[in-house]
Design a protein around this motif. Structure first.
Motif, short mmCIF file in Angstrom:
data_model
loop_
_atom_site.label_atom_id
_atom_site.label_comp_id
_atom_site.label_asym_id
_atom_site.label_seq_id
_atom_site.Cartn_x
_atom_site.Cartn_y
_atom_site.Cartn_z
N THR A 136 0.76 -1.25 0.07
CA THR A 136 -0.06 0.00 0.06
C THR A 136 0.94 1.22 0.07
N VAL A 137 0.62 2.13 -0.77
CA VAL A 137 1.52 3.28 -1.11
C VAL A 137 0.58 4.51 -0.67
N VAL A 138 0.88 5.25 0.12
CA VAL A 138 0.28 6.34 0.65
C VAL A 138 0.97 7.88 0.54
N GLY A 139 0.33 8.63 -0.57
CA GLY A 139 1.01 9.79 -0.75
C GLY A 139 0.58 10.84 0.38
N HIS A 140 1.80 11.48 0.91
CA HIS A 140 1.50 12.63 1.93
C HIS A 140 1.99 13.69 1.32
N ARG A 141 1.79 14.92 1.71
CA ARG A 141 2.72 15.91 1.40
C ARG A 141 4.02 16.36 2.19
N TRP A 142 4.97 15.85 1.90
CA TRP A 142 5.44 15.46 0.41
C TRP A 142 6.42 14.45 0.72
N TRP A 143 5.77 13.36 0.98
CA TRP A 143 6.80 12.05 1.04
C TRP A 143 5.73 10.95 0.89
#
Lengths: 347, 555, 212
Positions: A136-143
């Motif tokens: 599972t890939v979770v995009g966060h600002r900014w990582w």
């Protein structure tokens, strides 16, 4: 056929790489340039085949049409010697000719459509292929957060995947989620991009064909530090991957020599956002630091993970990645050193 | 030859304040057209300077010319400016000026609505730029919008975009958008209600046909944008949840709504380019436009299909393969009418006597560059390829080839072509050629390498990149190209100012052209025509000049 | 010279079917309005049943086909007033075309009155929703969509009423005559459009949104 396409793509990228003075292709430990012409995974290879076909068709059309234009300019340019008077014959149109250039483009477009439609269904897997490694890939600002689910650990910014499983090619199925705004996961050598949209779970299928280090980055504008939301993907051999997983599954190293730094870390606000497994730090707003030293970059690729850069980062991240969510903790230089000593043990 | 009437010269002698007053209160389509175009060109300079700053920052890896947040404002304002404050006013302005002259009438259908539309546009644009001073950003500093010109939710929600900069973006475009709708309605009504005697629909100049379709698209496509912006405004100021993902709103909905407007908008911008070259190429080849009925049909087809292709901006969103495939088909389909136009222009050149004056040079520049942009457009329609290069510099290169290599080049062609009519003075051919060649070289230097850097993995909208990526050389070439473009635009400005003062007198019909605007003095009197014109063909002045072989025998 | 011969043989001018610009202008305005409301309606349909929390339409809206529907000020009751007003305005324009000023004034005033009743009904409905049910734009998706769509419609009704009131005042002051029938007719087109949109809004909000 495919091999020929791939080979010529490789040459073109080599050309590009040489011209731009990039790092030599495939030098050990360094990444190749993130070129779609250097595919290292099944979907990227399929895309490149289609790409060569459409580049070919479009190039032919381009050359023919530009040739016609240039020829018309040269052939029908008014000569100086010609007198002003006398208009050329007026041709108002021609039904057969106009029909021809309505139908022929239609046919070309139809062929293109068939080829691409096949590609879409080949690449866009709605279900994980059997035996896939699911991450599972979770995009966060900014990582980026990578949750290995069944394997039982979470890491950040660097995705590690195996080349094979029991000698067979290993299919990798990424589930893409966002914690805030829209991002896009793009590692050109492995696959096309897929947007990471809040409120949706998107999928991306990879099937690496060569071990190595591949780079990519967020491709959908997501705010201030969009440019520093980089992705590194390591494709390991089976054994290497197993070793890496084994290390990641361990809890954080306890080293009495850096107890002072650890206590300082645990008593500051660091733990509100960061997790270090096996300690009280269990924040989830920021990258998991349990095995920080197994990673090569800081701040999702904003800086290399070296002792000096780590100290700069902890002292004031805003100097390296202005606008990022981690504030300067207003530590003294002494405190920064203690904390970094501790962090450096997190192998 | 009729000489220009005395009134313009008298007007020049009036005191500055009353001359200004005359422009402010005017409802004359020619004055409003000129004000539209002039403000468009001024915004073009501003947008160009923003682009220059960005190219400076990206010329090499890890540059520190501007801070990241400043860079994000620059590309947002650059995109918004170029689309809404340059493309739109120049197309509305040129239609404003030329349509009544070409269809032989006195003014637009609703002159006061026309003035209203212009001032809405202008103040909308100024409101947007006022954000640099008034948009409350960090530390109370001014802050322009920084959410990108298509303002994807939820980045535009209050959670992620604090302060008022995004509200300025919404309100500025909302106000200028209402102006565009008003002028769009006005243009359609003018074309369908005010044609001179003998000008049936199929005897209209092709320019008027294309502007008709364009104006209809404006009327249809702008209201959905307005509705979406109102919803976003409610989200931001009243706490509604339309695009608020936490509250169950959908991020993809904004994309659907925006591109339902956004893709027709792209055709709204490029159709005027088709209109300009469809008038200019025949005149400078001395041949009638090849295949007029098919050109009209192709324009109508483009108008229709453009309403059904918007999802091609969203191929990487994760929609189902069936949806992607369907929109790939519609997107490829639109290449066919566009291709027809391309072929017909080349066929017009075939067998002609081509005079390479500046307007023709720019039109040829358009043909060459638009072909390239069109072909990369077909490539982008191929979904798997799009997955790689969508949101990369390849796309940036593609749409600059269409909108700069296409639209802006034809705007210059149109200015060189119609400036003599508007001012009564010729622009200098010598400076014009310098202008063309520097811009042509600069443009291609800047935007061709972007296709390469995009395929090498460079995403758009990044304020910097690291040295290990191997993108420097392509970016450096791009940035060097900007210098040539600046020189080109300076040549243009010099040419414009110089020719206004001491250009050669133009006479009524300097290009030996065929449409009605060339039958009236340059500049045209306020009432346009002394006698209501009558036409029997698409080229009334050809009939007049060649009574032995008039067009109406063949149409 | 052949010129003289060809001049003699000039063809007839092609017939030009120019449209009346007022009617076309208003039609285009309505076209753009259709796309504006179309967007809001599409969004409403998209968000039906996607609320994360109440109140839901079934909790707070007047039931479209049950007993209380026909109570005064309930929405179905009001809708009848709005739709009927279209008939009055049509009769009014007919009267003006015939120069029957008294009849025109009567029907015109009726149109305004009926439109006013509808607007008042919307006001009552909103008061109930906001003050008693606690539903507002920021409550949930239903609230956002409902107040935006119904609100924009009410705004159009209000604009129509203002314009018609101006015409009424002009009529009472004796400035409106038979020769203005064409222009007054254009205003009636706008009013018919506002009524027509309500049929769609009603269907979407009170039928599909309620039962869907």
């Amino acid at each position: 056929m495919r091999r020929a396409f791939v080979a010529s793509g490789w040459m073109m990228s080599l050309l590009a790489a040489t011209a731009s003075g990039a790092a030599p292709v495939c030098a050990p430990g360094t990444a190749e340039m993130p070129s779609m012409f250097l595919p290292r995974s099944e979907p990227a290879e399929i895309i490149l085949d289609i790409t060569w076909l459409i580049i070919g068709i479009c190039a032919v059309i381009f050359i023919v049409m530009e040739g016609l234009i240039v020829w018309a300019i040269i052939r029908y340019r008014k000569k100086r010697s010609e007198s002003e008077g006398g208009e050329p014959p007026q041709v108002y149109g021609s039904n057969p000719v106009e029909l021809a250039w309505t139908v022929i483009p239609l046919l070309i477009v139809f062929v293109l459509f068939l080829v691409s439609a096949r590609g879409i269904f080949e690449i866009d897997k709605q279900e994980p292929p059997p035996g896939s490694l699911e991450v599972t890939v979770v995009g966060h600002r900014w990582w980026w957060e990578f949750d290995y689910g069944d394997l039982g650990f979470v890491t950040a910014n660097e995705l590690h995947i195996p080349l094979t499983k029991d000698g067979e090619p290993q299919s990798v199925y990424l589930m893409l989620e966002s914690a805030d705004v829209i991002h896009s996961f793009w590692v050109p050598q492995l696959a096309g991009k897929m947007d990471v949209v809040p409120g949706r779970i998107n999928h991306l299928w990879l099937q690496p064909s060569r071990a190595g280090k591949y780079i990519g980055q967020c491709a959908e504008y997501c705010g201030n530090q969009h440019a520093n939301m980089l992705i590194t993907v390591y494709v390991h051999t089976e054994e290497e991957f197993a070793r890496w997983v084994e290390n990641q599954q361990k809890e954080a190293v306890e080293d009495a020599a850096v107890a002072e730094g650890r206590d300082l870390f645990m008593s500051t606000a660091c733990i509100n956002c960061h997790t270090i497994r096996g300690t009280v730090a269990d924040g989830t707003f920021a990258p998991d630091l349990t095995h920080l030293m197994s990673r090569s970059v800081l701040g999702a690729g904003a800086a290399a993970n070296t002792p000096d850069r780590l100290r700069e980062w902890v002292w004031d991240p805003q100097n390296i990645k202005p606008g990022c969510d981690m504030p300067s903790m207003k530590l003294s230089r002494e405190e920064t050193d203690r904390i970094c000593d501790y962090l450096e043990t997190l192998k | 030859m009729t000489t220009a009437p005395e009134s313009p010269r008298l007007a020049l002698k009036a005191p500055p304040l009353s001359r200004l007053h005359e422009w402010v209160v005017t409802v004359d389509h020619k004055k409003l057209g000129l004000m539209y175009i002039t403000s468009g060109l001024l915004f073009f300079i501003i947008g160009g300077l923003e682009a220059t700053m960005m190219r400076w920052q990206l010329a090499w890896s890890d540059m520190g010319v501007v801070m990241p947040d400043e860079f994000n404002r620059l590309f947002t304002m650059h995109g918004t400016t170029m689309v809404f404050l340059v493309g739109m006013p120049i197309l509305l302005g040129s239609a404003n000026y030329l349509v009544p002259l070409m269809i032989g009438t006195r003014d637009l259908a609703f002159p006061r609505l026309n003035a209203f539309g212009f001032w809405l546009f202008l103040f909308g644009g100024l409101l947007l730029y006022f954000s640099y001073f008034g948009g409350q950003g960090l530390y109370g500093m001014g802050s322009a919008p920084d959410v990108g010109w298509f303002a994807y939710a939820p980045l535009t929600e209050r959670t992620f975009s604090r302060g008022h900069s995004t509200d300025y973006w919404i309100l500025g475009l909302l106000v200028s958008g209402f102006g565009s709708i008003a002028t769009g309605i006005n243009l359609v009504a003018t074309i369908l209600c005010m044609r001179c005697k003998g000008m049936s629909l199929m005897k209209m100049p092709i320019f008027v046909w294309i502007m008709l379709i364009d104006a209809i698209l404006v009327v249809i496509a702008m209201p959905p944008l307005a509705a979406s912006q109102v919803m976003l405004l409610f989200d931001r100021s009243l706490g509604a949840h339309f695009f608020d993902v936490q509250g169950g709103g959908s991020a993809v909905l904004w994309q659907n709504l925006f591109w339902f407007f956004g893709h027709p908008e792209v055709y709204i911008l490029i159709l005027p380019a088709f209109a300009f070259v469809s008038e200019i190429i025949p005149v400078f080849c001395r041949k009638v436009l090849f295949g007029y009925p098919l050109m009209v049909a192709a324009t109508v087809a483009i108008g229709f299909i453009s309403l059904g292709v918007w999802v091609h901006h969203m191929f990487a969103v994760g929609l189902s393969p069936a949806v992607n495939t369907a929109f790939m088909a519609s997107t490829m389909l639109i290449a066919v009418p566009t291709g027809i136009k391309m072929f017909n222009w080349v066929a017009t050149m075939y067998g002609g006597k081509i005079r390479l004056h500046t307007p023709m040079l720019f039109s040829l520049g358009f043909l060459v560059q638009f072909l390239f942009g069109g072909l990369t457009g077909i490539m982008l329609a191929v979904v798997p390829f799009d997955w790689q290069v969508s949101d990369s510099y390849f796309v940036v290169g593609h749409f600059h080839y269409v909108l700069f290599g296409g639209l802006v080049f034809t705007i210059f062609a149109a200015i060189y072509y119609w400036f003599p009519k508007v001012s009564g003075k010729m622009l200098s051919e010598r400076i014009g050629k310098w202008h063309f060649w520097t811009l042509f070289i600069g443009f291609n230097l800047t935007f061709a390498p972007m296709h390469v850097s995009g395929m090498l993995g460079m995403p758009r909208r990044i304020y910097t990149y690291h040295a290990d990526r191997g993108w420097e050389i392509w970016n450096l070439i791009s940035s060097i190209g900007v210098l040539f473009q600046i020189i080109g635009v300076l040549f243009f400005a010099w040419n414009l100012l110089r020719s206004l003062k001491k250009g050669k007198p133009a006479g009524d019909d300097p290009w030996d052209a065929w449409t009605l605007e060339w039958s009236t003095p340059s500049p045209p009197p306020a009432w346009n025509f002394d006698v209501d014109p009558e036409v029997r063909s698409r080229r009334p002045l050809w009939d007049k000049k060649h009574p032995e072989d008039p067009d109406w025998k063949y149409e | 010279m052949s010129t003289i011969d060809t001049n003699a043989a000039l063809p007839e001018l092609a017939p030009v079917h120019n449209l009346p610009k007022g009617k076309l202008g208003v039609s285009l305005l309505i076209l753009s309005e259709i796309f504006f409301f179309g967007t809001l309606i599409a969004v409403y349909l998209f968000y039906i049943g996607k609320d994360l929390s109440g109140p839901y339409p079934q909790d707070v809206l007047d039931p479209p086909f049950a007993a209380p529907t026909w109570a005064p000020m309930a929405v179905s009751f009001n809708s009848i007033f709005l739709l009927t007003s279209s008939i009055w305005i049509w009769l009014a324009v007919k009267a003006l075309e015939q120069g029957a000023m008294a009849r025109f004034t009567l029907f015109w005033a009726l149109t305004i009155a009926f439109g006013g009743v509808f607007l008042a009904g919307t006001g009552f409905e909103w008061y109930g929703l906001i003050a008693e049910d606690g539903l507002w734009l920021n409550t949930n998706l239903f609230g956002s969509c409902f107040f935006t769509l119904v609100g924009f419609h009410a705004a159009h009704v209000t604009i129509g009423l203002l314009l018609m009131t101006i015409v009424l005042v002009l009529t009472l002051c004796g400035y409106n005559h038979q020769r203005h029938a064409g222009k007054v007719d254009l205003l009636s087109w706008y009013w018919h459009f506002v009524d027509g949109v309500w049929i769609f809004v009603f269907t979407v909000v009170y039928i599909i949104g309620y039962y869907g």
